[in-house]
Scaffold this active site. Sequence first.
Site, mmCIF file in Angstrom:
data_model
loop_
_atom_site.group_PDB
_atom_site.id
_atom_site.type_symbol
_atom_site.label_atom_id
_atom_site.label_comp_id
_atom_site.label_asym_id
_atom_site.label_seq_id
_atom_site.Cartn_x
_atom_site.Cartn_y
_atom_site.Cartn_z
ATOM 1 C CG HIS A 461 -2.183 -0.887 1.245
ATOM 2 N ND1 HIS A 461 -3.450 -0.597 0.867
ATOM 3 C CD2 HIS A 461 -2.266 -2.312 1.081
ATOM 4 C CE1 HIS A 461 -4.092 -1.558 0.896
ATOM 5 N NE2 HIS A 461 -3.408 -2.604 0.987
ATOM 6 C CD GLU A 553 -0.344 1.625 4.261
ATOM 7 O OE1 GLU A 553 -0.122 2.461 3.618
ATOM 8 O OE2 GLU A 553 -1.468 1.140 4.711
#
Length: 719
Positions: A461, A553
Site C-alpha cells: 500500500h 505502507e
Amino acid sequence: MLKQNVHICAAIIVCIARSCFSFENQTVNNTVTKTESNDLKSIFNQTGNVTKSFESAQRRNSSEDGEQMNKESRGAKPDCPPLGLESLKVSDDQLQCSSYLSVGLGPHRGRLNIQSGLEDDDEYDGAWCAGEEDQEQWLQLDSLRLTLFTGVILQGRNSIWSLNWVRTYKVQFSNDSVDWQPCMNGSQEAVFVGNQDLETPVLALFPEPSVAQFIRINPQTWFSNGTICLRAEVLGCPVADPDSPVDPQTERASLDNLDFRHHNYNEMRKLMKSVSDECPEITRIYTIGRSYTGLKLYVMEISDNPGKHELGEPEFRYVAGMHGNEVLGRELLLNLMQYICHEYKRGNQRIIKLVKDTRIHLLPSMNPDGYETAYEKGSELSGWALGRYSFEGIDMNHNFPDLNNIMWDAQDLATDRKRVSNHYIPMPEYYTSTDAMVAPETRAVISWMQDIPFVLSANLHGGELVVTYPFDGTRDWIPREDTPTADNDFFRWLATVYATTNLVLANPERRMCHSEDFQQHNNIINGANWHTVPGSMNDFSYLHTNCFEITVELSCDKFPHASELPVEWESNKESLLLYMEQVHRGIKGVISDKDTKAGIANAVIKVDGLDHDIRSAVDGDYWRLLNPGDYKITVWAEGYFPRIRHCSVGSEPQATICDFTLTKTSQDRLKQILARGGKLPRDNQVRIRAMRMRKLRASTKILNRRREQQQRLNKVNRK
C-alpha cells in the site's frame, strides 16, 4: 537585485542546458525571462530539449489574468518534478511563514496531501494556516540551491470539521530571502487561481519559469467562511553548481537497469511480456480474472518450473494496487520482475536459489480501474483519494468476508472453545450470492487464493511508512485495539524483517508522514491497533487459507513522481528479497498414506501451544511458518489415526523437514466406536468451505456474463 541574479543565472543555464531533463516523457520548460527566451529556445532546440511545452509557455505569457493561466495549466503537465514537500524530501527547516494560527498549523504542515489527526487544533493538523487574515501572509520554501521554479500545486486544509482554502495567490522569488521579485505575467504581477474545495489539487504553471533559491506563496483571497490555509507542492529543476563536479541530473539513484517510470495498463502488459520474453525459462504470465471494466488482472509467475506446483516448494505472492492510487507497489513489483530476470541471467546465486526453491507470484495491479483513473491525472494531481476505490466505489481492503467476527462469535457461544475452528473458516452464505456487494476483483483474488497453496504474502500500500500485521479487525468493533493472532510473534518477526531493512523506515532521523509516530513502535504495528479494518485481505488470508500476510505502507506519498522511483526501488529492494526468503522458515513436509504412499490432502497440522491450525495441500505437502524452537506437532485426517512428532526449528531460513505417515482407521475400530455410542470424526469444515467457494464462483460467472452483455449493449448504443 534578483533581476540581475536571474540574468546571471540565465548564462549559467546556457552552460548547463543538458541539466534540464525530461520526467515521465515530458520536457522541461527552460524559459527564464522574456529577454533570454529566444536565445534559450535556440540553444535548447539544438540539444533536443524543447518541445511543445515551450510554445505552450509562450502562449501563457500573453494570457490576461490568473484564471486564463490556470485554465492552460489544467490541460498541461508539470515539466519539472516536485521538490518534495509531499515526499518529505523537503525538510521542515526549509519551510517558513509570515505567521501561523497554531503549532499544529505551522509551515511544516503546508505539504501537499498531508493528513490531519482525528481532531482539529492538535499538533498534527492538516495545513499551514496564517495567524493573520490579510494579503501580506506567505509560505516560503528554501530550496537550498539555485532552482528553476516552474509551478505550484495547491490544496485546501485537510479537516472534517472546518472549511479553509485559498482562492487566489501570488508568487515571489528571491536569492537571499531579503529582496523579493514577483512572478510576472507580461507587464503585470501574476495572480493564480487556487482551490474551490479542500482536496482537489490545482496546478499553476508560471508564465515565465524563474531561477532563484527561495519561493513564496502569497495568498490574496480565500474562502469567505474560512481563513488562510493551504497545502502545497513546488515544481522545479535544480540548477547545476559550476563549482561542483557533480551534475545533479547525472547522479544515478540506482545502478539497476530497470524501467523507472509509471506504467498504465497497456504499458504494464508490454513490460511484463518483455520480461517473459527475456526469461521464458523462469517466467509465466497468467490472469486470475477481470476488473469491472474488463481489464485483466495479470500475474507474473517466477519459478524454475513455471506453471506447476512442485512438491515441497512453497508458494509466495506479492499483491499491489488494491487501492488504485497507491501506485508505488505496482512499480516496485514491475521492477522486481525485471531485476530477478536480469540477475538470474547474470548468475546471481542468491536470486538463482530463490527462483529454484520458491514459486513466486506477483500481482502488480489488483485494482486496474482505479489506477487508470489516478494515472490520467498523474503524480501530485490525483489527490489523496481519486482512484482508491474500484469502478463501483468499493474499498477492496474492506471487501473480503469478515471471518474474524464469525470465529469470535462462535467462541463466545461455545462451551468448549477448542472445538471452534481457528482456520479454513468458510465464507458466509450471503457472501456467495449475486446480490452481495463484492467487487469482481475481490472475487478473483479469493478464487486465486483457494487454487494455489500460498504460504506467505505481503500486500503493498502507500500513504504511510509502517508495516502492519494481523489481526486488522478488532473484537466488538472497537475503533483501535491490539488484537493479536495466535502467531503474533512470527507476524512481528515478518514485519520487523521488512521494516528494519527498508532504508527509509530504518532511518531514525526520518520525519513522520502525517500524524502518527510509528517509530515508537519500531515502525511495525498490529493492524487493529492502528485502526480497525473489518474484511481485510490479511485477516481473510490467515483465517480462510494457510497463508500468512502482512501489509506494507511503502511511502508517505501515494503517487510518487517518476523521478523518485529509482530511490524508492533502492529503499525497498533488499526488503522485498529478504521478506520472500522468510517463506522458508519453520517446518515443512509431506503427509502420506502409510500403505499407498499417496499424499493426503486437507490433513490438519496442529502446533501445541498455538491456537491456529493449517492444512496440507492437494499433494499432501505442507508448510508451517514458525520461529526457532522445539515444537510438538499433531497431524490428523479424516479416516486416519492421528500422529504426533516433535520437530525443531533452527535460526537459519531453511525449513526443517518433518514428514508424517498416517495409518487408516480399521473397520473394526470404527465398529467399536459406533458400538459405544460414539460418533465418527467428520471433517465438515472442508466440505462447507469448498461448497461456498463453488457458489461464489457460480455467482461470479453470472455477474460476469451480465456485465459483458451490458458492455456490448453500451457499445452498440454509442454507435
